[in-house]
Scaffold this active site. Structure first.
Site, PDB file in Angstrom:
ATOM      1  N   ASN A 169      44.768  56.847  35.792  1.00 28.74           N
ATOM      2  CA  ASN A 169      45.538  55.615  36.223  1.00 28.74           C
ATOM      3  C   ASN A 169      46.271  55.629  37.671  1.00 28.74           C
ATOM      4  O   ASN A 169      46.424  56.680  38.224  1.00 28.74           O
ATOM      5  CB  ASN A 169      46.509  55.332  35.025  1.00 28.74           C
ATOM      6  CG  ASN A 169      45.781  54.544  34.071  1.00 28.74           C
ATOM      7  OD1 ASN A 169      44.737  54.002  34.030  1.00 28.74           O
ATOM      8  ND2 ASN A 169      46.461  54.213  32.961  1.00 28.74           N
ATOM      9  N   HIS A 173      40.407  47.454  30.375  1.00 28.41           N
ATOM     10  CA  HIS A 173      39.968  47.609  31.727  1.00 28.41           C
ATOM     11  C   HIS A 173      38.893  46.870  31.959  1.00 28.41           C
ATOM     12  O   HIS A 173      37.766  47.133  32.359  1.00 28.41           O
ATOM     13  CB  HIS A 173      39.590  49.159  31.825  1.00 28.41           C
ATOM     14  CG  HIS A 173      40.835  50.073  31.813  1.00 28.41           C
ATOM     15  ND1 HIS A 173      41.550  50.593  33.102  1.00 28.41           N
ATOM     16  CD2 HIS A 173      41.665  50.620  30.672  1.00 28.41           C
ATOM     17  CE1 HIS A 173      42.582  51.278  32.709  1.00 28.41           C
ATOM     18  NE2 HIS A 173      42.532  51.345  31.471  1.00 28.41           N
TER      19      HIS A 173
HETATM   20  C1  HEM Z   1      44.579  57.118  22.864  1.00 27.21           C
HETATM   21  C2  HEM Z   1      44.527  56.771  24.324  1.00 27.21           C
HETATM   22  C3  HEM Z   1      43.592  56.041  24.666  1.00 27.21           C
HETATM   23  C4  HEM Z   1      42.134  55.291  24.276  1.00 27.21           C
HETATM   24  C5  HEM Z   1      41.789  55.484  22.886  1.00 27.21           C
HETATM   25  C6  HEM Z   1      41.656  54.751  25.356  1.00 27.21           C
HETATM   26  C7  HEM Z   1      40.441  53.964  25.028  1.00 27.21           C
HETATM   27  C8  HEM Z   1      39.741  53.286  26.223  1.00 27.21           C
HETATM   28  C9  HEM Z   1      38.676  52.591  25.919  1.00 27.21           C
HETATM   29  C10 HEM Z   1      37.943  52.246  24.525  1.00 27.21           C
HETATM   30  C11 HEM Z   1      38.262  52.123  27.321  1.00 27.21           C
HETATM   31  C12 HEM Z   1      36.870  51.242  27.396  1.00 27.21           C
HETATM   32  C13 HEM Z   1      35.903  52.070  28.028  1.00 27.21           C
HETATM   33  C14 HEM Z   1      34.661  51.362  28.307  1.00 27.21           C
HETATM   34  O1  HEM Z   1      34.302  50.454  27.615  1.00 27.21           O
HETATM   35  O2  HEM Z   1      33.887  51.829  29.408  1.00 27.21           O
HETATM   36  C15 HEM Z   1      38.860  52.674  28.172  1.00 27.21           C
HETATM   37  C16 HEM Z   1      38.773  52.655  29.556  1.00 27.21           C
HETATM   38  C17 HEM Z   1      39.944  53.134  30.626  1.00 27.21           C
HETATM   39  N1  HEM Z   1      40.823  53.874  30.017  1.00 27.21           N
HETATM   40 FE1  HEM Z   1      41.528  54.270  28.383  1.00 27.21          FE
HETATM   41  N2  HEM Z   1      42.426  54.917  26.585  1.00 27.21           N
HETATM   42  C18 HEM Z   1      43.367  55.580  26.104  1.00 27.21           C
HETATM   43  C19 HEM Z   1      44.369  55.940  27.307  1.00 27.21           C
HETATM   44  C20 HEM Z   1      44.135  55.963  28.459  1.00 27.21           C
HETATM   45  C21 HEM Z   1      44.918  56.696  29.484  1.00 27.21           C
HETATM   46  C22 HEM Z   1      46.261  57.619  29.076  1.00 27.21           C
HETATM   47  C23 HEM Z   1      44.501  56.536  30.634  1.00 27.21           C
HETATM   48  C24 HEM Z   1      45.022  57.297  31.938  1.00 27.21           C
HETATM   49  C25 HEM Z   1      45.607  58.190  32.277  1.00 27.21           C
HETATM   50  C26 HEM Z   1      43.271  55.789  30.622  1.00 27.21           C
HETATM   51  C27 HEM Z   1      42.389  55.310  31.466  1.00 27.21           C
HETATM   52  C28 HEM Z   1      41.301  54.546  31.511  1.00 27.21           C
HETATM   53  C29 HEM Z   1      40.722  54.145  32.328  1.00 27.21           C
HETATM   54  C30 HEM Z   1      40.862  54.252  34.108  1.00 27.21           C
HETATM   55  C31 HEM Z   1      39.564  53.252  31.941  1.00 27.21           C
HETATM   56  C32 HEM Z   1      38.643  52.308  32.444  1.00 27.21           C
HETATM   57  C33 HEM Z   1      37.352  53.283  32.759  1.00 27.21           C
HETATM   58  C34 HEM Z   1      36.367  52.434  33.777  1.00 27.21           C
HETATM   59  O3  HEM Z   1      36.542  51.912  34.935  1.00 27.21           O
HETATM   60  O4  HEM Z   1      35.132  51.999  32.901  1.00 27.21           O
HETATM   61  N3  HEM Z   1      43.154  55.373  29.342  1.00 27.21           N
HETATM   62  N4  HEM Z   1      40.027  53.437  27.452  1.00 27.21           N
END
Ligand code: HEM
Length: 509
Positions: free
Chosen positions: A140, A67
């Protein structure tokens, strides 16, 4: 702060602040530097120049590991319908109650400079500054995800990013993973329909995907999933339009959001909740902690409860959007995570990555700071900039009284017992049922099945032959005709096996 007690960055354009070095010392000319004579070497004593270069050298922080490319804005949430029968969350306590928020939308796999119109799920994150702390919805634009086993997340993401040797996006890696982890097929159906290329951030929906619990003080709770439906209407690009936009205006979604809010054309979303009682959840056809499945709306109707509107652009992108830090673990009283293992893993992963990306005091950065927080036991650390709780004792002192608010955990429906097991979910015929449902829905929309076949075949044709074949089998399990159509369209585009290009691609792996 400067002499007149103003934070240095808040001077208005109509004012003429004195230009200074970072220590506040006035500097006569921002472009001049100190040297020996007109042709001699520089002087180490020139703090202004050294400081300017050293600061520039450190301008970049790590981009988000996923992201990375995104845009955001401020707004508000308003409760439109009473939900106090199922919720004790303060923010939802009264019809008409408004709560300020910051939003960030994003693509997932691309780097910070990648095109907004890429085929990808979109992130849909909101941080509500509630009276009882910050509540983050890290959602999402699709109601489901590629996996339900959290260990797979980093492995899956690697396949959607660059090949470790060539540093190129790699169709074989991409489809090799998906065709060998077929619980992903429902999400693949979303991604390769035109829903995978939204027209803009304003024209897409948001979904919790995960199941959460809304709890009551008596210990009862309901399982919930939240949906945000765009009031602008869903609108997508087709594959050609998305590709064209990627080259003509790679920042189109960012620009569209900023420009529409600047004009006062404020985008909004109607917010709904689906609920299941614990008893209903036990009898439900699908495991309600399975992130690859939706709760069909005909079985679990949507109940409206709010309106989310974006109405203010940020002053500074880096300060307010690059530094915003969302986490599914930023919860408030009345809402609890469910036992969904992917959600449980995310509770750890986000604050962990924020400590790496922004530092241990990331909650003190203004855009992340809650309206009020008091935890004097968290002290010091890099960039403790909020006064560090002054003289307050840093331990539970008999000289410092605090109020402790009771936050009751839920009842015994979730009393867990059992031996430790090594768990990995299995793919069964149930994993193709909702994917087939979506294929049929696409059939009711003019041209959408054709677009789906075209979108997959254009991408899949660059993968190795055995990966292509495994992928045809996967789509055949969704629908026989779909598998056959994809095989035919893809093989027309795939390079002949003897060609140089295919040989090179195969040699790389
Ligand atoms: C084990 C599963 C998952 C892991 C380990 C994971 C991990 C991460 C990490 C490390 C980031 C970066 C955050 C940052 O640097 O600020 C991120 C961002 C993000 N993830 Fe996940 N994620 C997972 C699953 C999901 C799922 C299932 C969704 C949605 C239902 C999701 C939605 C998001 C969103 C929207 C962001 C962006 C946040 C922002 O706008 O700063 N992720 N994720």
């Amino acid at each position: 702060m400067v002499a007149d007690d103003k934070p240095a960055s808040t001077f208005k354009y109509s004012e003429k602040p004195v230009y200074t070095a970072s220590n506040g010392c006035p500097v006569e000319n921002p472009e001049a530097f100190q040297r020996v004579g007109n042709n001699g070497p520089l002087l180490l004593q020139d703090f202004h120049l050294i400081d300017l270069l050293a600061h520039f050298d450190r301008e970049r922080i790590p981009e988000r590991v996923v992201h990375a490319k995104g845009a955001g804005a401020y707004g508000e949430f308003e409760v439109t319908h009473d939900v106090t029968d199922i919720s004790s969350i303060d923010m939802l306590g009264k019809v008409g109650k408004k709560t300020p928020l910051v939003a960030r939308f994003s693509t997932v796999g691309g780097e910070k400079g990648s095109p907004d119109s890429a085929r990808d799920p979109r992130g849909f994150s909101l941080k509500f500054y509630t009276d009882e702390g910050n509540w983050d919805w890290v959602y999402n634009n699709t109601p489901i995800f590629f996996l339900r086993d959290p260990t797979k997340f980093p492995l899956f993401i690697h396949t959607q990013k660059r090949n470790p040797q060539t540093n190129l996006k790699d169709a074989t890696m991409f489809w090799d993973y998906l065709s060998t982890h077929q619980e992903a097929v429902h999400q693949v159906m979303h991604l390769f329909s035109d829903r995978g290329t939204p027209y803009s951030y304003r024209h897409m929906n948001g979904y919790s995907g995960h199941t959460h619990k809304w709890t009551k003080p008596d210990g009862t709770f309901v399982y919930v999933q939240v949906h945000l439906k765009t009031d602008q209407g869903s609108k997508t690009f087709d594959n050609d339009e998305a590709g064209k936009m990627a080259s003509e205006n790679p920042d189109w979604h960012t620009q569209d959001l900023f420009d529409s809010i600047s004009k006062g054309d404020n985008p909004s979303w109607t917010v709904y909740v689906q609920t299941l009682t614990p008893e209903q959840a036990e009898k439900f056809r699908w495991n309600i902690f399975d992130l690859t499945k939706v709760w069909p709306q005909k079985d679990v109707p949507l109940r409206p409860f709010g309106k989310m509107t974006l109405n203010k652009n940020v002053e500074n992108y880096f300060a307010e959007i690059e530094q915003v830090a969302f986490s599914p673990s930023h919860l408030v009283p009345g809402v609890e995570p469910s036992a969904d293992p992917v959600l449980q893993s995310r509770l750890f992963s986000y604050p962990d990555t924020h400590r790496h990306r922004l530092g241990v005091n990331y909650q003190q950065i203004p855009v992340n700071a809650p309206l009020r927080a008091f935890n004097p036991y968290q002290r010091d650390g890099a960039m403790a900039v909020n006064g560090n709780y002054g003289a307050n004792p840093n331990y539970p002192s008999s000289y410092r009284h605090m109020t402790y608010k009771q936050v009751k955990p839920t009842n015994d429906h979730e009393k867990w017992t059992g031996a430790a097991v090594l768990f990995l979910s299995e793919v069964t015929s149930e994993d193709y049922v909702q994917a087939k449902g979506l294929w049929d829905v696409l059939g009711q929309q003019q041209g959408q099945q054709d677009n789906f076949v075209g979108n997959v075949s254009g991408h899949l044709s660059a993968a190795k032959e055995d990966t292509r074949k495994r992928t045809y089998e996967m789509f055949s399990r969704v629908d026989k005709e779909l598998g056959a159509r994809i095989a035919e369209a893809t093989e027309k585009l795939a390079p002949a096996p003897t060609s140089q290009a295919a040989g090179n691609a195969q040699a790389r792996l």
